[in-house]
Design an enzyme around this catalytic site. Structure first.
Site, PDB file in Angstrom:
ATOM      1  N   CYS A 117       0.817  -1.225   0.000  1.00  0.00           N
ATOM      2  CA  CYS A 117       0.000   0.000   0.000  1.00  0.00           C
ATOM      3  C   CYS A 117       0.849   1.272   0.000  1.00  0.00           C
ATOM      4  CB  CYS A 117      -0.950  -0.007   1.199  1.00  0.00           C
ATOM      5  SG  CYS A 117      -2.087  -1.390   1.119  1.00  0.00           S
ATOM      6  N   HIS A 262      -3.804   7.000   1.879  1.00  0.00           N
ATOM      7  CA  HIS A 262      -4.096   5.653   1.389  1.00  0.00           C
ATOM      8  C   HIS A 262      -5.526   5.270   1.798  1.00  0.00           C
ATOM      9  CE1 HIS A 262      -3.966   1.507   0.525  1.00  0.00           C
ATOM     10  NE2 HIS A 262      -3.898   1.115   1.785  1.00  0.00           N
ATOM     11  N   ASN A 292      -9.963  -0.981  -1.043  1.00  0.00           N
ATOM     12  CA  ASN A 292      -8.519  -0.795  -0.940  1.00  0.00           C
ATOM     13  C   ASN A 292      -7.844  -1.408  -2.166  1.00  0.00           C
ATOM     14  OD1 ASN A 292      -5.809  -0.834  -0.316  1.00  0.00           O
ATOM     15  ND2 ASN A 292      -6.062  -1.686   1.737  1.00  0.00           N
TER      16      ASN A 292
HETATM   17  N1  COA Z   1     -18.684  -9.192   8.224  1.00  0.00           N
HETATM   18  C1  COA Z   1     -19.212  -9.456   9.445  1.00  0.00           C
HETATM   19  N2  COA Z   1     -18.458  -9.767  10.509  1.00  0.00           N
HETATM   20  C2  COA Z   1     -17.121  -9.811  10.318  1.00  0.00           C
HETATM   21  C3  COA Z   1     -16.524  -9.526   9.082  1.00  0.00           C
HETATM   22  C4  COA Z   1     -17.368  -9.226   8.011  1.00  0.00           C
HETATM   23  N3  COA Z   1     -16.901  -8.961   6.785  1.00  0.00           N
HETATM   24  N4  COA Z   1     -15.193  -9.646   9.220  1.00  0.00           N
HETATM   25  C5  COA Z   1     -14.943  -9.972  10.488  1.00  0.00           C
HETATM   26  N5  COA Z   1     -16.106 -10.077  11.154  1.00  0.00           N
HETATM   27  C6  COA Z   1     -16.323 -10.420  12.548  1.00  0.00           C
HETATM   28  C7  COA Z   1     -15.188 -11.251  13.105  1.00  0.00           C
HETATM   29  O1  COA Z   1     -15.391 -12.614  12.839  1.00  0.00           O
HETATM   30  C8  COA Z   1     -15.263 -10.924  14.574  1.00  0.00           C
HETATM   31  O2  COA Z   1     -16.303 -11.669  15.132  1.00  0.00           O
HETATM   32  P1  COA Z   1     -16.185 -12.212  16.659  1.00  0.00           P
HETATM   33  O3  COA Z   1     -16.082 -10.974  17.514  1.00  0.00           O
HETATM   34  O4  COA Z   1     -17.449 -12.960  16.833  1.00  0.00           O
HETATM   35  O5  COA Z   1     -14.951 -13.047  16.678  1.00  0.00           O
HETATM   36  C9  COA Z   1     -15.673  -9.480  14.546  1.00  0.00           C
HETATM   37  O6  COA Z   1     -16.314  -9.226  13.309  1.00  0.00           O
HETATM   38  C10 COA Z   1     -14.445  -8.577  14.602  1.00  0.00           C
HETATM   39  O7  COA Z   1     -14.916  -7.403  14.996  1.00  0.00           O
HETATM   40  P2  COA Z   1     -13.879  -6.314  15.413  1.00  0.00           P
HETATM   41  O8  COA Z   1     -12.663  -6.968  15.903  1.00  0.00           O
HETATM   42  O9  COA Z   1     -14.529  -5.354  16.323  1.00  0.00           O
HETATM   43  O10 COA Z   1     -13.593  -5.688  14.029  1.00  0.00           O
HETATM   44  P3  COA Z   1     -12.729  -4.407  13.833  1.00  0.00           P
HETATM   45  O11 COA Z   1     -13.453  -3.237  14.348  1.00  0.00           O
HETATM   46  O12 COA Z   1     -11.327  -4.641  14.262  1.00  0.00           O
HETATM   47  O13 COA Z   1     -12.732  -4.292  12.265  1.00  0.00           O
HETATM   48  C11 COA Z   1     -11.325  -4.583  10.379  1.00  0.00           C
HETATM   49  C12 COA Z   1     -12.105  -5.263  11.496  1.00  0.00           C
HETATM   50  C13 COA Z   1     -10.653  -5.653   9.534  1.00  0.00           C
HETATM   51  C14 COA Z   1     -12.296  -3.805   9.495  1.00  0.00           C
HETATM   52  C15 COA Z   1     -10.302  -3.634  11.014  1.00  0.00           C
HETATM   53  O14 COA Z   1      -9.525  -4.336  11.947  1.00  0.00           O
HETATM   54  C16 COA Z   1      -9.400  -3.006  10.010  1.00  0.00           C
HETATM   55  O15 COA Z   1      -9.836  -2.299   9.133  1.00  0.00           O
HETATM   56  N6  COA Z   1      -8.090  -3.180  10.160  1.00  0.00           N
HETATM   57  C17 COA Z   1      -7.136  -2.587   9.250  1.00  0.00           C
HETATM   58  C18 COA Z   1      -7.196  -3.321   7.956  1.00  0.00           C
HETATM   59  C19 COA Z   1      -6.437  -2.611   6.892  1.00  0.00           C
HETATM   60  O16 COA Z   1      -6.531  -1.425   6.778  1.00  0.00           O
HETATM   61  N7  COA Z   1      -5.700  -3.374   6.095  1.00  0.00           N
HETATM   62  C20 COA Z   1      -4.984  -2.877   4.988  1.00  0.00           C
HETATM   63  C21 COA Z   1      -3.844  -2.057   5.458  1.00  0.00           C
HETATM   64  S1  COA Z   1      -3.029  -1.403   4.104  1.00  0.00           S
END
Ligand code: COA
Length: 335
Positions: A117, A262, A292
């Site tokens: 990225c 980004h 993304n």
């Molecule tokens: N739909 C529904 N539920 C989902 C899901 C989806 N697409 N993806 C994950 N979940 C669930 C998980 O299984 C987990 O369930 P559990 O609590 O029962 O185990 C829960 O949602 C996770 O929730 P949470 O941990 O609160 O999510 P989050 O707020 O951390 O958001 C991301 C998850 C991935 C969106 C977030 O961590 C993120 O954006 N991280 C950075 C990713 C990024 O930018 N990557 C590229 C960098 S260049």
């Protein structure tokens, strides 16, 4: 005495596949909801490749648009910098394929970079250094990414597969006089201890043979991510690197007219801007529509912001990115 050249952005171009995949479409394939995806990431839809889109031809389309807008021909370019995570061939890199497709009449060099990225920010820094050294005068930068064909598009892979889109962005930079608006500075960083926090492990050089077809259920053919770790580091590092690049140029966030960040997650970008006390109007997002697209997010978003008249010539702009590796960085420029 002649001063050394500086670098200006001449033009940009972009391409996204025609196939729109909405959150509602994903609800039919996996256990997810439009509400969850929008709330956690800000994404409403993304583009995924059709049968005819490849890393190469998406990059070629974006590059041609940048050339046309600048009224330039391929032969006006003297170096290509190409970035993409999933390439048409394992080797050679896609840069030489792009050179062939664009029809250069001379054997201009093509450099392939892999900085995820942060690729565009790394490429701008590299191009600027080369132009300032006098070695090259006009450089074409292309980032083209096909994620959808590597994703685990099922409930098992939903934490990642809802976030990524396919697309390409391009920019042409050229030598200019130091009195013209130009790239002021770049800062780059990496921290390999977090390499496994966001990775796609296979096919790997660790396997003998490398394509281990006897392991059809090997999940390491899909990307995996520690989302919370990536999230926290993205905010911290993007805030830090903006302070770093502004500080060493005797500027503060108040001196910025626009920020192109980004496009990984709307909440990340909101928190970065909040911490820097930069008003939200001083940025633009394409994440809601394209997801993304890794190295392509900054050129795509910048391209759109310029076309919409949100960013104007002469303004002070920062590009900032964070991604797998971890890698991160920023470019500071007068556009
Ligand atoms: N739909 C529904 N539920 C989902 C899901 C989806 N697409 N993806 C994950 N979940 C669930 C998980 O299984 C987990 O369930 P559990 O609590 O029962 O185990 C829960 O949602 C996770 O929730 P949470 O941990 O609160 O999510 P989050 O707020 O951390 O958001 C991301 C998850 C991935 C969106 C977030 O961590 C993120 O954006 N991280 C950075 C990713 C990024 O930018 N990557 C590229 C960098 S260049």
């Amino acid at each position: 005495m002649a001063t050394s050249p500086r670098t200006r952005i001449v033009s940009t171009g972009m391409y996204v596949p025609s196939r729109v995949v909405t959150n509602k479409d994903l609800e039919k394939i996996m256990d997810t909801t439009d509400e969850w995806i929008q709330q956690r990431s800000g994404i409403k839809e993304r583009r995924w490749v059709t049968d005819t889109d490849t890393t190469l031809n998406m990059g070629v389309t974006a590059a041609r648009q940048a050339l046309d807008r600048a009224k330039l021909k391929a032969d006006d370019i003297d170096l290509i910098i190409f970035g993409g995570l999933v390439t048409d061939y394992v080797f050679p890199g896609t840069g030489v394929l792009l050179q062939r497709e664009l029809g250069f009449s001379s054997p201009v060099p093509a450099l392939d970079i892999r900085n995820q990225c942060s690729g565009f920010v790394y490429a701008i820094s590299l191009a600027d250094a080369w132009i300032r050294s006098g070695q090259y005068k006009r450089i074409l930068i292309v980032g083209s990414e096909v994620h959808s064909t590597s994703l685990d598009i099922s409930t098992r892979g939903r934490d990642i597969s809802v976030l990524f889109g396919d697309g390409a962005g391009a920019a042409i930079v050229e030598a200019c006089d130091e009195k013209s608006a130009h790239i002021i500075d770049s800062v780059l960083h990496s921290e390999g201890k977090y390499a496994e926090a966001l990775t796609l492990a296979k096919p790997s050089s660790n396997d003998h043979p490398r394509l281990a077809l006897e392991k059809p259920n090997d999940l390491s053919i899909y990307p995996k991510m520690d989302g919370k770790l990536v999230f926290k580091n993205a905010i911290t590092r993007m805030v830090e690197v903006i302070h770093e690049i502004l500080g060493r140029n005797n500027m503060t966030p108040k001196d910025l007219d626009f920020v192109i960040a980004h496009q990984a997650n709307m909440r990340i970008n909101q928190m970065v801007l909040n911490q820097l006390e930069i008003p939200f109007e001083k940025t633009h997002h394409t994440l809601d529509r394209y997801g993304n697209t890794t190295m392509a997010t900054i050129p795509i978003t910048f391209d759109e912001a310029v076309l919409l008249g949100k960013v104007k010539r002469g303004q002070t702009v920062v590009f900032v990115a964070f991604g797998a590796g971890f890698t991160w960085g920023a470019n500071l420029l007068k556009f």
